[in-house]
Design an enzyme around this catalytic site. Structure first.
Site, PDB file in Angstrom:
ATOM      1  CE  LYS A 187      -3.773   2.300   2.477  1.00 46.65           C
ATOM      2  NZ  LYS A 187      -4.679   2.229   3.641  1.00 46.65           N
ATOM      3  NE  ARG A 195      -5.780   9.478   3.125  1.00 45.99           N
ATOM      4  CZ  ARG A 195      -4.510   9.679   2.855  1.00 45.99           C
ATOM      5  NH1 ARG A 195      -4.082  10.908   2.535  1.00 45.99           N
ATOM      6  NH2 ARG A 195      -3.636   8.687   2.893  1.00 45.99           N
ATOM      7  CE  LYS A 254      -3.735   8.076   6.759  1.00 47.20           C
ATOM      8  NZ  LYS A 254      -4.901   7.172   6.623  1.00 47.20           N
ATOM      9  CD  GLU A 287       6.125  -3.726   3.704  1.00 41.63           C
ATOM     10  OE1 GLU A 287       5.525  -4.576   4.392  1.00 41.63           O
ATOM     11  OE2 GLU A 287       6.434  -2.605   4.151  1.00 41.63           O
ATOM     12  CE  LYS A 302      -6.389   2.098  -0.927  1.00 41.39           C
ATOM     13  NZ  LYS A 302      -7.097   2.132   0.368  1.00 41.39           N
ATOM     14  CB  SER A 316     -11.384   7.272  -3.927  1.00 42.51           C
ATOM     15  OG  SER A 316     -10.187   7.784  -3.346  1.00 42.51           O
ATOM     16  CE1 TYR A 321     -15.014   3.045  -3.138  1.00 42.67           C
ATOM     17  CE2 TYR A 321     -13.028   3.450  -4.425  1.00 42.67           C
ATOM     18  CZ  TYR A 321     -13.650   3.280  -3.201  1.00 42.67           C
ATOM     19  OH  TYR A 321     -12.909   3.331  -2.049  1.00 42.67           O
TER      20      TYR A 321
END
Length: 338
Positions: free
Chosen positions: A205, A215, A229, A245, A260, A286, A325
């Protein structure tokens, strides 16, 4: 030895001439079985809130979400991914609401599994919807840098995952990017005899700029403010790191792994799939949705054609499933063309 013929003996266009031969040689196929629909759920009854940055996507109360789930099931979509919109009163520095067995997510999971037991339910395991500061983990209030604490966060993430599993979640999906969280969650689940609960790890991610509309949707943008982040999500410049990872998460007990965002990171999807040959998923996030939707609404792009092409690109890269979506629309379009 090279057995490839050259032009004019070989004409690559020959197989592209007709629809039947194009179909016979098609390497990648997109089906409804590849789609997972992310949904936003909030408290109350008969509540629907539009998300301005994501035209056509809504925050829904449970009663309305049940109708959406029924629609998804009728279209053949295998699973929904739940993302909660938590009321500000329940957001705290310690994210205690994340582990509330009577909280929004456990209640929604229980209702969905009761009404539609055959529909897969995936829950997000992360603290950002529940924290007053908008980070995915706990922070030291005395630390002026607001550094997210790793090991202290693992305790809450494991409890949160167990609460979701006990409510009936089929898959828990840690999206927090804390080190060691998959192993801690697996141990917590197994100790409580939740051995059938699958873990979909957001293993790669990235600290992407494509998350803004999400968000807005869950209400964490205001809490996060000007913070970021970067200290726990991956650097967009890195590729080799993603393989490490993924390897660590698989070693800790992940059943599936996620990359992602989607299209800007399809090279990562390909590397992960080729290296590990495990169930690999990608999230068409998004920001990707917002761009395609806006271009379609303005007539700059053919929305249907471009959406289906973008999803097919995810499959071609090696993804076994796609969170999008556009899942409802894509499923309906695929059904029409079947």
């Amino acid at each position: 030895m090279d057995y490839q013929a050259n032009f004019p003996a070989a004409r690559m266009r020959r197989m592209r001439r007709d629809d039947f031969s194009r179909r016979l040689m098609r390497e990648s196929r997109l089906t409804v079985d590849d789609l997972i629909y992310p949904v936003f759920v909030l408290e109350g009854q008969q509540r629907v809130e539009q998300i301005p940055s994501m035209p056509g996507i809504e925050r829904q109360s449970l009663d309305r979400l049940l109708k959406t789930a029924e629609q998804a099931l009728a279209l053949g979509i295998p699973a929904l991914a739940l993302f909660p919109v938590i009321e500000p009163i329940y957001k705290t520095a310690g994210a205690e609401e994340a582990c509330n067995p009577d909280g929004l997510v456990p209640r929604v999971v229980t209702a969905l599994k009761k009404e539609f037991p055959e529909l897969g339910v995936i829950t997000d395991v992360a603290l950002d919807p529940y924290t007053s500061h908008g980070q995915d983990g706990l922070i030291d209030v005395d630390d002026p840098l607001g550094y997210v604490l790793n090991d202290e966060t693992l305790v809450l993430l494991a409890r949160q995952a167990l609460v979701h599993a006990q409510a009936g979640a089929d898959i828990v999906a840690p999206s927090d990017m804390m080190d060691g969280r998959v192993g801690r969650i697996r141990s917590e689940l197994d100790a409580a005899r939740q051995i059938h609960t699958r873990i979909l790890a957001y293993s790669a991610k990235y600290a992407s700029s494509f998350y803004g509309p999400f968000r807005d949707a869950v209400g964490s943008a205001g809490n996060l403010g000007k913070s970021n982040k970067y200290s726990y999500q991956m650097d967009p410049a890195n590729s080799d790191e993603s393989l490490r990872e993924v390897a660590m998460d698989l070693g800790e007990g992940a059943d599936m792994v996620m990359v992602k965002p989607g299209m800007p990171y399809l090279d990562i999807v390909r590397r992960v799939k080729e290296k590990f040959q495990v169930p690999t998923y990608v999230y068409q996030v998004s920001g990707e949705y917002a761009m395609l939707k806006a271009a379609g609404q303005h007539g700059w792009l053919d929305e249907r054609a471009c959406v289906l092409e973008s999803l097919l690109a995810c499959k071609r890269a090696g993804a076994d499933g796609i969170l999008s979506y556009f899942a409802l629309s894509a499923a309906a379009w695929l059904k029409e063309s079947a």
